[in-house]
Design a protein around this motif. Structure first.
Motif, PDB file in Angstrom:
ATOM      1  N   VAL A 146       0.839  -1.199   0.000  1.00 41.17           N
ATOM      2  CA  VAL A 146       0.000   0.000   0.000  1.00 41.17           C
ATOM      3  C   VAL A 146       0.876   1.253   0.000  1.00 41.17           C
ATOM      4  N   GLU A 147       1.942   1.234   0.789  1.00 42.12           N
ATOM      5  CA  GLU A 147       2.832   2.391   0.851  1.00 42.12           C
ATOM      6  C   GLU A 147       3.472   2.656  -0.503  1.00 42.12           C
ATOM      7  N   ARG A 148       3.966   1.603  -1.153  1.00 42.24           N
ATOM      8  CA  ARG A 148       4.662   1.779  -2.421  1.00 42.24           C
ATOM      9  C   ARG A 148       3.701   2.135  -3.557  1.00 42.24           C
ATOM     10  N   ALA A 149       2.496   1.565  -3.514  1.00 39.03           N
ATOM     11  CA  ALA A 149       1.510   1.898  -4.548  1.00 39.03           C
ATOM     12  C   ALA A 149       1.114   3.374  -4.446  1.00 39.03           C
ATOM     13  N   GLY A 150       0.914   3.849  -3.209  1.00 35.08           N
ATOM     14  CA  GLY A 150       0.582   5.256  -3.027  1.00 35.08           C
ATOM     15  C   GLY A 150       1.713   6.163  -3.476  1.00 35.08           C
ATOM     16  N   ARG A 151       2.947   5.768  -3.192  1.00 32.89           N
ATOM     17  CA  ARG A 151       4.098   6.569  -3.605  1.00 32.89           C
ATOM     18  C   ARG A 151       4.244   6.566  -5.131  1.00 32.89           C
ATOM     19  N   ALA A 152       3.981   5.423  -5.748  1.00 32.05           N
ATOM     20  CA  ALA A 152       4.045   5.349  -7.207  1.00 32.05           C
ATOM     21  C   ALA A 152       3.017   6.282  -7.835  1.00 32.05           C
ATOM     22  N   LEU A 153       1.860   6.377  -7.222  1.00 30.61           N
ATOM     23  CA  LEU A 153       0.803   7.253  -7.734  1.00 30.61           C
ATOM     24  C   LEU A 153       1.225   8.719  -7.629  1.00 30.61           C
ATOM     25  N   ILE A 154       1.768   9.091  -6.485  1.00 28.53           N
ATOM     26  CA  ILE A 154       2.154  10.487  -6.247  1.00 28.53           C
ATOM     27  C   ILE A 154       3.346  10.890  -7.110  1.00 28.53           C
ATOM     28  N   GLU A 155       4.335   9.985  -7.211  1.00 31.30           N
ATOM     29  CA  GLU A 155       5.585  10.305  -7.914  1.00 31.30           C
ATOM     30  C   GLU A 155       5.566   9.918  -9.388  1.00 31.30           C
ATOM     31  N   ARG A 156       4.451   9.341  -9.846  1.00 27.61           N
ATOM     32  CA  ARG A 156       4.334   8.902 -11.245  1.00 27.61           C
ATOM     33  C   ARG A 156       5.469   7.932 -11.586  1.00 27.61           C
ATOM     34  N   ASP A 157       5.712   7.009 -10.663  1.00 31.44           N
ATOM     35  CA  ASP A 157       6.849   6.091 -10.782  1.00 31.44           C
ATOM     36  C   ASP A 157       6.353   4.748 -11.333  1.00 31.44           C
ATOM     37  N   VAL A 158       6.558   4.548 -12.615  1.00 32.37           N
ATOM     38  CA  VAL A 158       6.076   3.333 -13.286  1.00 32.37           C
ATOM     39  C   VAL A 158       6.817   2.098 -12.788  1.00 32.37           C
ATOM     40  N   ASP A 159       8.120   2.199 -12.579  1.00 32.47           N
ATOM     41  CA  ASP A 159       8.907   1.047 -12.122  1.00 32.47           C
ATOM     42  C   ASP A 159       8.463   0.593 -10.732  1.00 32.47           C
ATOM     43  N   LEU A 160       8.216   1.537  -9.850  1.00 36.19           N
ATOM     44  CA  LEU A 160       7.760   1.182  -8.507  1.00 36.19           C
ATOM     45  C   LEU A 160       6.396   0.505  -8.566  1.00 36.19           C
ATOM     46  N   ALA A 161       5.532   1.004  -9.416  1.00 36.12           N
ATOM     47  CA  ALA A 161       4.225   0.373  -9.598  1.00 36.12           C
ATOM     48  C   ALA A 161       4.383  -1.054 -10.115  1.00 36.12           C
ATOM     49  N   ASP A 162       5.350  -1.268 -11.022  1.00 33.93           N
ATOM     50  CA  ASP A 162       5.613  -2.622 -11.521  1.00 33.93           C
ATOM     51  C   ASP A 162       6.011  -3.561 -10.393  1.00 33.93           C
ATOM     52  N   HIS A 163       6.854  -3.083  -9.490  1.00 30.84           N
ATOM     53  CA  HIS A 163       7.286  -3.919  -8.365  1.00 30.84           C
ATOM     54  C   HIS A 163       6.097  -4.332  -7.502  1.00 30.84           C
ATOM     55  N   VAL A 164       5.178  -3.413  -7.269  1.00 28.45           N
ATOM     56  CA  VAL A 164       3.980  -3.750  -6.489  1.00 28.45           C
ATOM     57  C   VAL A 164       3.204  -4.871  -7.178  1.00 28.45           C
ATOM     58  N   ARG A 165       3.090  -4.777  -8.477  1.00 31.15           N
ATOM     59  CA  ARG A 165       2.324  -5.784  -9.225  1.00 31.15           C
ATOM     60  C   ARG A 165       3.040  -7.135  -9.235  1.00 31.15           C
ATOM     61  N   TRP A 166       4.359  -7.130  -9.453  1.00 33.00           N
ATOM     62  CA  TRP A 166       5.106  -8.387  -9.508  1.00 33.00           C
ATOM     63  C   TRP A 166       5.095  -9.114  -8.167  1.00 33.00           C
ATOM     64  N   GLU A 167       5.266  -8.352  -7.109  1.00 33.57           N
ATOM     65  CA  GLU A 167       5.414  -8.970  -5.789  1.00 33.57           C
ATOM     66  C   GLU A 167       4.089  -9.445  -5.200  1.00 33.57           C
ATOM     67  N   ASP A 168       2.992  -9.114  -5.860  1.00 34.44           N
ATOM     68  CA  ASP A 168       1.708  -9.612  -5.369  1.00 34.44           C
ATOM     69  C   ASP A 168       1.639 -11.131  -5.456  1.00 34.44           C
ATOM     70  N   ALA A 169       2.382 -11.724  -6.388  1.00 36.84           N
ATOM     71  CA  ALA A 169       2.387 -13.187  -6.498  1.00 36.84           C
ATOM     72  C   ALA A 169       2.927 -13.826  -5.218  1.00 36.84           C
ATOM     73  N   GLU A 170       3.936 -13.208  -4.603  1.00 36.60           N
ATOM     74  CA  GLU A 170       4.486 -13.729  -3.350  1.00 36.60           C
ATOM     75  C   GLU A 170       3.488 -13.577  -2.213  1.00 36.60           C
ATOM     76  N   THR A 171       2.747 -12.489  -2.225  1.00 33.83           N
ATOM     77  CA  THR A 171       1.700 -12.294  -1.220  1.00 33.83           C
ATOM     78  C   THR A 171       0.639 -13.385  -1.342  1.00 33.83           C
TER      79      THR A 171
END
Length: 238
Positions: free
Chosen positions: A48-73
């Motif tokens: 949640v922290e990283r997704a919110g930061r990706a939204l604010i900072e327009r950080d596509v790579d950070l958003a990708d990490h959130v999506r990839w790591e959901d498989a581990e969750t």
């Protein structure tokens, strides 16, 4: 008269195994289950922290990490389900233990769904990054912060089986609802005043909706803790 025969030595493979009390084993497995649910909660809070930061900072790579790591969750949540199945099948837990186990099972399911909301926010962050920049509504970072604090407090309440802490978690849902209402009004004012920014306003409204739903899931965990502590089922998400 037969001579007294000494007992033959017992080989290593035949040595008696140390006896373990069933209750001690059950308690150890319950502790391990709690640890895994806490680990799952930590993963979701981080997402949640990283997704919110990706939204604010327009950080596509950070958003990708959130999506990839959901498989581990998701994998951790499946492992928790397997642990619960094994525990019930092999340890014959008593009624109160079953209540705790089912509470942890429900909490893990809620956490997995919260992880999905974080992924949805990450996807919105990627969409917004490809569009003309529009300042993020200030209520959205505040909502993300409240969600993280609420989730952290819910995990502590779950471990401590604290009715008081759980009720405090649920009470903060009103704060999220108020912030969401503000986002709703702000989005529609922006659409009216600047129709060309309607797409960005809609994305921010969707992001706020994901956070509002996430808060509802945290409240569900709070209700589970109240049930564990009191045996009463209460609806605290009004």
């Amino acid at each position: 008269m037969e001579a007294h025969r000494r007992p033959e030595p017992v080989g290593p493979e035949e040595a008696p195994r140390p006896h373990r009390e069933p209750r001690a084993t059950l308690d150890e497995e319950l502790d391990g289950l709690r640890d895994d649910v806490l680990r799952l909660g930590g993963r979701v809070e981080d997402a949640v922290e990283r997704a919110g930061r990706a939204l604010i900072e327009r950080d596509v790579d950070l958003a990708d990490h959130v999506r990839w790591e959901d498989a581990e969750t998701n994998e951790l949540q499946r492992r928790i389900n397997a642990e619960i199945t094994t525990l019930i099948a092999t340890q014959q837990p008593m009624a109160r233990d079953v209540r705790i186990i089912l509470g942890l099972h429900h909490a893990s399911a809620e956490l997995e769904r919260m992880g999905d909301y974080a992924v949805n926010i990450a996807k919105l962050a990627q969409q917004m990054a490809s569009e003309p920049e529009t300042p993020i509504f200030p209520q959205i970072p505040k909502m993300a912060q409240v969600c993280r604090e609420q989730l952290r407090a819910a995990m502590r309440a779950l471990v401590d089986v604290s009715e008081e802490a759980a009720r405090a978690v649920c009470a903060r849902d009103d704060e999220l609802d108020e912030l969401y209402d503000e986002v709703y009004e702000t989005a529609f004012r922006l659409m009216e005043s600047a129709p060309e920014r309607a797409r960005q306003a809609t994305h921010m409204l969707f992001a706020a909706h994901q956070l509002e739903r996430l808060g509802d899931r945290v409240t569900n965990i709070g209700e589970d803790v109240v049930y564990l502590a009191t045996g009463r089922v209460e609806d605290l998400n009004n």
